[in-house]
Scaffold this active site. Structure first.
Site, PDB file in Angstrom:
ATOM      1  N   ASP A  19       0.951  -1.465   0.172  1.00  0.00           N
ATOM      2  CA  ASP A  19       0.194   0.295  -0.171  1.00  0.00           C
ATOM      3  C   ASP A  19       0.839   1.314  -0.295  1.00  0.00           C
ATOM      4  O   ASP A  19       2.070   0.952   0.405  1.00  0.00           O
ATOM      5  CB  ASP A  19      -1.058  -0.075   0.998  1.00  0.00           C
ATOM      6  CG  ASP A  19      -2.508   1.100   1.168  1.00  0.00           C
ATOM      7  OD1 ASP A  19      -2.355   1.328  -0.197  1.00  0.00           O
ATOM      8  OD2 ASP A  19      -2.532   1.633   2.679  1.00  0.00           O
ATOM      9  N   ASN A  21       0.772   3.383  -3.327  1.00  0.00           N
ATOM     10  CA  ASN A  21       1.941   4.205  -4.387  1.00  0.00           C
ATOM     11  C   ASN A  21       1.298   5.003  -5.066  1.00  0.00           C
ATOM     12  O   ASN A  21       2.163   5.956  -5.337  1.00  0.00           O
ATOM     13  CB  ASN A  21       0.921   2.647  -5.224  1.00  0.00           C
ATOM     14  CG  ASN A  21       1.799   1.470  -5.368  1.00  0.00           C
ATOM     15  OD1 ASN A  21       2.403   1.103  -4.379  1.00  0.00           O
ATOM     16  ND2 ASN A  21       1.226   0.622  -6.132  1.00  0.00           N
ATOM     17  N   ARG A  32      -0.492   9.236  -9.966  1.00  0.00           N
ATOM     18  CA  ARG A  32      -1.159   8.555  -8.475  1.00  0.00           C
ATOM     19  C   ARG A  32      -0.533   6.833  -9.831  1.00  0.00           C
ATOM     20  O   ARG A  32       1.047   6.056  -9.181  1.00  0.00           O
ATOM     21  CB  ARG A  32      -2.581   7.916  -8.728  1.00  0.00           C
ATOM     22  CG  ARG A  32      -3.109   8.501  -7.747  1.00  0.00           C
ATOM     23  CD  ARG A  32      -4.499   8.650  -7.185  1.00  0.00           C
ATOM     24  NE  ARG A  32      -4.307   7.103  -6.920  1.00  0.00           N
ATOM     25  CZ  ARG A  32      -4.527   5.929  -5.777  1.00  0.00           C
ATOM     26  NH1 ARG A  32      -4.166   7.544  -4.818  1.00  0.00           N
ATOM     27  NH2 ARG A  32      -4.357   5.265  -4.872  1.00  0.00           N
ATOM     28  N   HIS A  36       2.186   3.198  -9.387  1.00  0.00           N
ATOM     29  CA  HIS A  36       1.493   1.699  -8.758  1.00  0.00           C
ATOM     30  C   HIS A  36       2.855   1.254 -10.337  1.00  0.00           C
ATOM     31  O   HIS A  36       3.237   0.454  -9.549  1.00  0.00           O
ATOM     32  CB  HIS A  36       0.872   2.090 -10.187  1.00  0.00           C
ATOM     33  CG  HIS A  36      -0.308   2.052  -9.050  1.00  0.00           C
ATOM     34  ND1 HIS A  36      -1.197   2.224  -8.314  1.00  0.00           N
ATOM     35  CD2 HIS A  36      -1.791   3.340  -9.736  1.00  0.00           C
ATOM     36  CE1 HIS A  36      -2.003   2.177  -7.572  1.00  0.00           C
ATOM     37  NE2 HIS A  36      -2.655   2.859  -8.513  1.00  0.00           N
ATOM     38  N   SER A  65     -11.263  -6.295  -4.663  1.00  0.00           N
ATOM     39  CA  SER A  65     -12.814  -6.494  -4.471  1.00  0.00           C
ATOM     40  C   SER A  65     -13.193  -4.761  -4.906  1.00  0.00           C
ATOM     41  O   SER A  65     -13.897  -4.631  -5.082  1.00  0.00           O
ATOM     42  CB  SER A  65     -13.603  -7.335  -3.558  1.00  0.00           C
ATOM     43  OG  SER A  65     -12.738  -8.498  -3.981  1.00  0.00           O
ATOM     44  N   LEU A 130       9.799 -20.941  -4.415  1.00  0.00           N
ATOM     45  CA  LEU A 130       9.529 -20.023  -4.255  1.00  0.00           C
ATOM     46  C   LEU A 130       7.801 -20.280  -4.601  1.00  0.00           C
ATOM     47  O   LEU A 130       7.451 -19.859  -5.490  1.00  0.00           O
ATOM     48  CB  LEU A 130       9.521 -18.783  -4.107  1.00  0.00           C
ATOM     49  CG  LEU A 130       9.243 -17.070  -3.472  1.00  0.00           C
ATOM     50  CD1 LEU A 130       8.828 -17.445  -2.646  1.00  0.00           C
ATOM     51  CD2 LEU A 130       9.546 -16.096  -4.769  1.00  0.00           C
ATOM     52  N   GLU A 206       1.035 -13.314  12.490  1.00  0.00           N
ATOM     53  CA  GLU A 206       1.777 -11.688  13.250  1.00  0.00           C
ATOM     54  C   GLU A 206       1.716 -10.511  11.753  1.00  0.00           C
ATOM     55  O   GLU A 206       2.302 -10.620  11.160  1.00  0.00           O
ATOM     56  CB  GLU A 206       3.591 -11.864  13.502  1.00  0.00           C
ATOM     57  CG  GLU A 206       3.910 -13.202  14.488  1.00  0.00           C
ATOM     58  CD  GLU A 206       2.940 -12.888  15.564  1.00  0.00           C
ATOM     59  OE1 GLU A 206       2.903 -11.402  16.291  1.00  0.00           O
ATOM     60  OE2 GLU A 206       2.349 -13.286  17.099  1.00  0.00           O
TER      61      GLU A 206
HETATM   62  C1  IPE Z   1      -5.413  -2.596  -0.259  1.00  0.00           C
HETATM   63  O1  IPE Z   1      -4.604  -0.975  -0.216  1.00  0.00           O
HETATM   64  C2  IPE Z   1      -5.171  -3.320  -1.637  1.00  0.00           C
HETATM   65  C3  IPE Z   1      -4.305  -3.538  -1.745  1.00  0.00           C
HETATM   66  C4  IPE Z   1      -2.962  -3.043  -1.679  1.00  0.00           C
HETATM   67  C5  IPE Z   1      -4.795  -4.061  -3.387  1.00  0.00           C
HETATM   68  P1  IPE Z   1      -5.962  -0.001  -0.388  1.00  0.00           P
HETATM   69  O2  IPE Z   1      -6.263   1.496  -0.696  1.00  0.00           O
HETATM   70  O3  IPE Z   1      -7.418  -0.267  -1.609  1.00  0.00           O
HETATM   71  O4  IPE Z   1      -7.036  -0.515   1.437  1.00  0.00           O
HETATM   72  P2  IPE Z   1      -7.321   0.775   1.977  1.00  0.00           P
HETATM   73  O5  IPE Z   1      -8.749   1.504   0.747  1.00  0.00           O
HETATM   74  O6  IPE Z   1      -6.696   1.901   2.342  1.00  0.00           O
HETATM   75  O7  IPE Z   1      -8.067   0.446   3.445  1.00  0.00           O
HETATM   76  C1  IPE Z   2      -1.554   0.403  -3.464  1.00  0.00           C
HETATM   77  O1  IPE Z   2      -1.190   1.368  -3.445  1.00  0.00           O
HETATM   78  C2  IPE Z   2      -1.827  -0.415  -4.325  1.00  0.00           C
HETATM   79  C3  IPE Z   2      -3.537  -0.884  -5.014  1.00  0.00           C
HETATM   80  C4  IPE Z   2      -3.981  -1.328  -4.042  1.00  0.00           C
HETATM   81  C5  IPE Z   2      -3.811  -1.273  -5.947  1.00  0.00           C
HETATM   82  P1  IPE Z   2      -2.486   2.594  -3.036  1.00  0.00           P
HETATM   83  O2  IPE Z   2      -3.514   3.333  -4.943  1.00  0.00           O
HETATM   84  O3  IPE Z   2      -3.822   1.973  -2.242  1.00  0.00           O
HETATM   85  O4  IPE Z   2      -2.000   3.934  -2.689  1.00  0.00           O
HETATM   86  P2  IPE Z   2      -1.849   5.049  -1.728  1.00  0.00           P
HETATM   87  O5  IPE Z   2      -2.527   4.582  -0.202  1.00  0.00           O
HETATM   88  O6  IPE Z   2      -3.432   5.098  -1.671  1.00  0.00           O
HETATM   89  O7  IPE Z   2      -0.939   5.792  -1.309  1.00  0.00           O
HETATM   90 MG    MG Z   3      -3.995   2.129  -0.400  1.00  0.00          MG
END
Ligand code: IPE
Ligand code: IPE
Ligand code: MG
Length: 244
Positions: A19, A21, A32, A36, A65, A130, A206
Site C-alpha cells: 500500500d 503507491n 498516481r 503504481h 474487490s 518460491l 503476526e
Molecule cells: C489494500 O489497499 C488493497 C491493496 C493493496 C491491493 P487499499 O488502499 O485499497 O486499502 P484501503 O482502502 O486503504 O483500506
Molecule cells: C496500493 O497503493 C496499490 C493498490 C491498492 C492497487 P494505493 O493505490 O492504495 O496507494 P495509496 O494508499 O492511495 O497511497
Molecule cells: Mg491504499
C-alpha cells in the site's frame, strides 16, 4: 544486495499488503499511476528478497474487490500493469523456479485476462523454489461467501452433512486451499488495517506495519520486518512460545 539473515525462525509464509503507491506519487507531484509503476519495481525486489531469505510462500495483495470503486482510468492502468507484469516477468520467474498461484474471483474478468492468469499458473505448476501467490480481484469476505456457497451446494447434493462442517473443511474451500496460513503479514504505507485481506487465514498471523510507502520497499525493510517477527512470542492461545 539482499542482506543475509539467519534462517532461524524464518516465517514460512509472508503476506504483504502493498500500500501507498498513490501517496508516494503525490508527494513527488506525480500522477498516481507513476506510483503504481514504481510499485512493480518494488514487487520485483520483494520477490527476489523473499527467495533469497528462503521464504516458502509469498502472498501479495495486488488488487482488491473494493479497488473497482476507483476511477476508471486508474483501474485500467492497474489492470494493464498486471497484464504487463505477467507477460514480461513470468518467463523470468519461471526460470528462477517460482510457482505462481492466483487467488481471488475470476468472475466478471475478461476472458483474455483469465487466460493469461491460467497460463502463468500452468507454466509454473511444477516449480518449487518460491510460491508466489497473487491476490487479484480478491476480497476475503467474498472468498468466504464463495466457500460457503460451495459447501452448501455439496450439502444439498448429499455429499456432506451439516455436522461435518469444520474449520478445516472451510479452509479447504477457500481460494487458499492447500496453502499454510501466513505467519507474518506486512503492510506498507502506514495504515494499520486489514482491508479485506486473508481474514480467515490470519487468525494467528503476526502483523508488522511499515511506514514506508510500497514503492520505497527494499530488502532491508523486508529484513527488518522479519527481525521484528523473530522477536514475537507466538502463543496460539497457549502459554509458552514453544511447548514440547
Ligand atoms: C489494500 O489497499 C488493497 C491493496 C493493496 C491491493 P487499499 O488502499 O485499497 O486499502 P484501503 O482502502 O486503504 O483500506
Ligand atoms: C496500493 O497503493 C496499490 C493498490 C491498492 C492497487 P494505493 O493505490 O492504495 O496507494 P495509496 O494508499 O492511495 O497511497
Ligand atoms: Mg491504499
Amino acid at each position: 544486495m539482499t542482506p543475509s539473515l539467519s534462517r532461524e525462525r524464518c516465517p514460512r509464509h509472508v503476506a504483504i499488503i502493498m500500500d501507498g503507491n498513490g501517496r508516494w506519487a503525490s508527494l513527488r507531484g506525480l500522477p498516481r499511476s507513476a506510483g503504481h509503476k514504481a510499485g512493480v519495481d518494488a514487487l520485483r525486489r520483494a520477490v527476489k528478497a523473499a527467495a533469497d531469505f528462503g521464504i516458502e510462500f509469498l502472498t501479495i495483495y495486488s488488487f482488491s474487490s473494493e479497488n473497482w470503486s476507483r476511477p476508471e482510468a486508474e483501474i485500467s492502468f492497474l489492470l494493464d500493469l498486471l497484464r504487463r507484469f505477467v507477460r514480461q516477468d513470468v518467463a523470468e520467474l519461471h526460470g528462477a523456479g517460482v510457482k505462481i498461484r492466483i487467488i481471488g474471483s475470476r468472475e466478471n474478468l475478461e476472458p483474455a485476462m483469465i487466460a493469461l492468469l491460467d497460463d502463468a499458473e500452468r507454466l509454473t505448476r511444477e516449480n518449487s523454489k518460491l510460491n508466489l501467490v497473487v491476490a487479484f480481484n480478491y476480497g476475503s469476505r467474498q472468498e468466504i461467501s464463495r466457500a460457503v456457497s460451495a459447501i452448501v451446494a455439496k450439502a444439498q447434493a448429499g455429499e456432506i452433512s451439516a455436522g461435518e462442517i469444520s474449520p478445516d473443511l472451510i479452509s479447504q474451500h477457500l481460494d487458499t486451499a492447500g496453502l499454510p496460513d501466513p505467519d507474518l503479514l506486512i503492510r506498507t504505507g502506514a495504515e494499520q488495517r486489514i482491508s479485506n485481506f486473508l481474514l480467515w487465514q490470519s487468525a494467528y498471523t503476526e502483523f508488522v506495519f511499515v511506514k514506508e510507502f510500497w514503492p520505497d520497499f527494499t530488502a532491508e525493510i523486508f529484513a527488518r520486518a522479519l527481525e521484528e517477527y523473530r522477536q514475537r512470542d507466538r502463543r496460539f492461545g497457549g502459554i509458552e512460545a514453544q511447548t514440547a
